[in-house]
Motif scaffolding. Structure first.
Motif, PDB file in Angstrom:
ATOM      1  N   LEU A   1     -13.143   7.254   1.638  1.00 56.03           N
ATOM      2  CA  LEU A   1     -13.448   7.996   0.418  1.00 56.03           C
ATOM      3  C   LEU A   1     -14.945   8.049   0.133  1.00 56.03           C
ATOM      4  CD1 LEU A   1     -10.622   6.619  -1.885  1.00 56.03           C
ATOM      5  CD2 LEU A   1     -10.702   8.836  -0.727  1.00 56.03           C
ATOM      6  N   GLY A   2     -15.684   7.151   0.754  1.00 56.45           N
ATOM      7  CA  GLY A   2     -17.131   7.172   0.610  1.00 56.45           C
ATOM      8  C   GLY A   2     -17.692   6.281  -0.481  1.00 56.45           C
ATOM      9  N   GLN A   3     -16.887   5.890  -1.431  1.00 56.90           N
ATOM     10  CA  GLN A   3     -17.396   5.036  -2.501  1.00 56.90           C
ATOM     11  C   GLN A   3     -16.321   4.042  -2.929  1.00 56.90           C
ATOM     12  OE1 GLN A   3     -18.859   7.045  -5.980  1.00 56.90           O
ATOM     13  NE2 GLN A   3     -20.213   5.360  -6.450  1.00 56.90           N
ATOM     14  N   PRO A   4     -16.469   2.777  -2.487  1.00 56.46           N
ATOM     15  CA  PRO A   4     -15.466   1.770  -2.848  1.00 56.46           C
ATOM     16  C   PRO A   4     -15.245   1.675  -4.353  1.00 56.46           C
ATOM     17  CG  PRO A   4     -16.922   0.930  -1.159  1.00 56.46           C
ATOM     18  CD  PRO A   4     -17.506   2.241  -1.635  1.00 56.46           C
ATOM     19  N   GLN A   5     -13.977   1.535  -4.709  1.00 53.40           N
ATOM     20  CA  GLN A   5     -13.550   1.411  -6.100  1.00 53.40           C
ATOM     21  C   GLN A   5     -14.088   2.557  -6.965  1.00 53.40           C
ATOM     22  OE1 GLN A   5     -14.952  -1.522  -4.480  1.00 53.40           O
ATOM     23  NE2 GLN A   5     -12.860  -1.751  -3.792  1.00 53.40           N
ATOM     24  N   LEU A   6     -14.348   3.678  -6.314  1.00 55.33           N
ATOM     25  CA  LEU A   6     -14.865   4.881  -6.975  1.00 55.33           C
ATOM     26  C   LEU A   6     -16.152   4.621  -7.752  1.00 55.33           C
ATOM     27  CD1 LEU A   6     -11.500   6.403  -8.225  1.00 55.33           C
ATOM     28  CD2 LEU A   6     -12.743   6.935  -6.119  1.00 55.33           C
TER      29      LEU A   6
ATOM     30  N   MET B   1      -6.546   2.148  -4.544  1.00 54.11           N
ATOM     31  CA  MET B   1      -6.594   1.196  -5.635  1.00 54.11           C
ATOM     32  C   MET B   1      -5.373   0.289  -5.611  1.00 54.11           C
ATOM     33  SD  MET B   1      -8.261   0.006  -7.998  1.00 54.11           S
ATOM     34  CE  MET B   1      -7.884  -1.210  -9.180  1.00 54.11           C
ATOM     35  N   CYS B   2      -4.231   0.847  -5.223  1.00 47.76           N
ATOM     36  CA  CYS B   2      -3.005   0.041  -5.175  1.00 47.76           C
ATOM     37  C   CYS B   2      -3.174  -1.155  -4.244  1.00 47.76           C
ATOM     38  CB  CYS B   2      -1.823   0.890  -4.719  1.00 47.76           C
ATOM     39  SG  CYS B   2      -1.316   2.098  -5.943  1.00 47.76           S
ATOM     40  N   LEU B   3      -3.844  -0.966  -3.120  1.00 50.23           N
ATOM     41  CA  LEU B   3      -4.045  -2.089  -2.207  1.00 50.23           C
ATOM     42  C   LEU B   3      -4.924  -3.162  -2.836  1.00 50.23           C
ATOM     43  CD1 LEU B   3      -4.424  -0.301   1.218  1.00 50.23           C
ATOM     44  CD2 LEU B   3      -2.602  -1.865   0.524  1.00 50.23           C
ATOM     45  N   ASP B   4      -5.920  -2.772  -3.589  1.00 53.96           N
ATOM     46  CA  ASP B   4      -6.755  -3.758  -4.285  1.00 53.96           C
ATOM     47  C   ASP B   4      -5.914  -4.561  -5.285  1.00 53.96           C
ATOM     48  OD1 ASP B   4      -9.115  -3.257  -2.968  1.00 53.96           O
ATOM     49  OD2 ASP B   4     -10.048  -2.155  -4.603  1.00 53.96           O
ATOM     50  N   VAL B   5      -5.018  -3.896  -5.986  1.00 54.74           N
ATOM     51  CA  VAL B   5      -4.168  -4.577  -6.963  1.00 54.74           C
ATOM     52  C   VAL B   5      -3.212  -5.534  -6.251  1.00 54.74           C
ATOM     53  CG1 VAL B   5      -2.346  -4.243  -8.690  1.00 54.74           C
ATOM     54  CG2 VAL B   5      -4.349  -2.749  -8.680  1.00 54.74           C
ATOM     55  N   ILE B   6      -2.597  -5.080  -5.155  1.00 53.62           N
ATOM     56  CA  ILE B   6      -1.700  -5.952  -4.393  1.00 53.62           C
ATOM     57  C   ILE B   6      -2.469  -7.136  -3.833  1.00 53.62           C
ATOM     58  CG2 ILE B   6      -0.240  -6.091  -2.324  1.00 53.62           C
ATOM     59  CD1 ILE B   6       0.476  -3.111  -2.854  1.00 53.62           C
ATOM     60  N   ALA B   7      -3.686  -6.891  -3.346  1.00 56.24           N
ATOM     61  CA  ALA B   7      -4.521  -7.974  -2.815  1.00 56.24           C
ATOM     62  C   ALA B   7      -4.839  -8.996  -3.897  1.00 56.24           C
ATOM     63  CB  ALA B   7      -5.808  -7.411  -2.225  1.00 56.24           C
ATOM     64  N   ALA B   8      -5.186  -8.527  -5.082  1.00 56.80           N
ATOM     65  CA  ALA B   8      -5.512  -9.439  -6.180  1.00 56.80           C
ATOM     66  C   ALA B   8      -4.314 -10.307  -6.538  1.00 56.80           C
ATOM     67  CB  ALA B   8      -5.984  -8.649  -7.396  1.00 56.80           C
ATOM     68  N   ALA B   9      -3.136  -9.725  -6.540  1.00 57.86           N
ATOM     69  CA  ALA B   9      -1.929 -10.497  -6.829  1.00 57.86           C
ATOM     70  C   ALA B   9      -1.664 -11.516  -5.722  1.00 57.86           C
ATOM     71  CB  ALA B   9      -0.728  -9.567  -6.990  1.00 57.86           C
ATOM     72  N   ALA B  10      -1.900 -11.136  -4.482  1.00 56.76           N
ATOM     73  CA  ALA B  10      -1.656 -12.030  -3.349  1.00 56.76           C
ATOM     74  C   ALA B  10      -2.622 -13.201  -3.329  1.00 56.76           C
ATOM     75  CB  ALA B  10      -1.735 -11.255  -2.037  1.00 56.76           C
TER      76      ALA B  10
END
Length: 84
Positions: free
Chosen positions: A32-37, A1-10
């Protein structure tokens, strides 16, 4: 999830970097088998971020950067995400 947050900021100022980070994040979500849970709020935010990046740099450049992110070795990708 942290990478998604960093990507959104970028994406806001550096859409190509954001697209690469989205690709890197997807690489991990796939393990993990399921994006964004599967959480609707996280999926919606991810889709918004993808649309914004595509709109900023165009679909071809987005796909190229995204694929580059997906292809990064994990240690290289983390260093990239941290700005190293």
């Amino acid at each position: 999830m942290c990478l998604d947050v960093i990507a959104a900021a970028a994406v806001a100022g550096h859409a190509e970097r954001g697209a690469r980070l989205l690709g890197l994040a997807q690489q991990q979500w796939n393990t993990l088998g399921q994006p964004q849970l599967g959480l609707p709020e996280w999926v919606a935010e991810r889709e918004r971020c993808e649309r914004e990046a595509r709109g900023a740099i165009g679909p071809g450049a987005y796909e190229t950067a995204y694929d580059e992110g997906r292809a990064l070795a994990w240690d290289t990708g983390i260093a990239y995400a941290l700005g190293h």
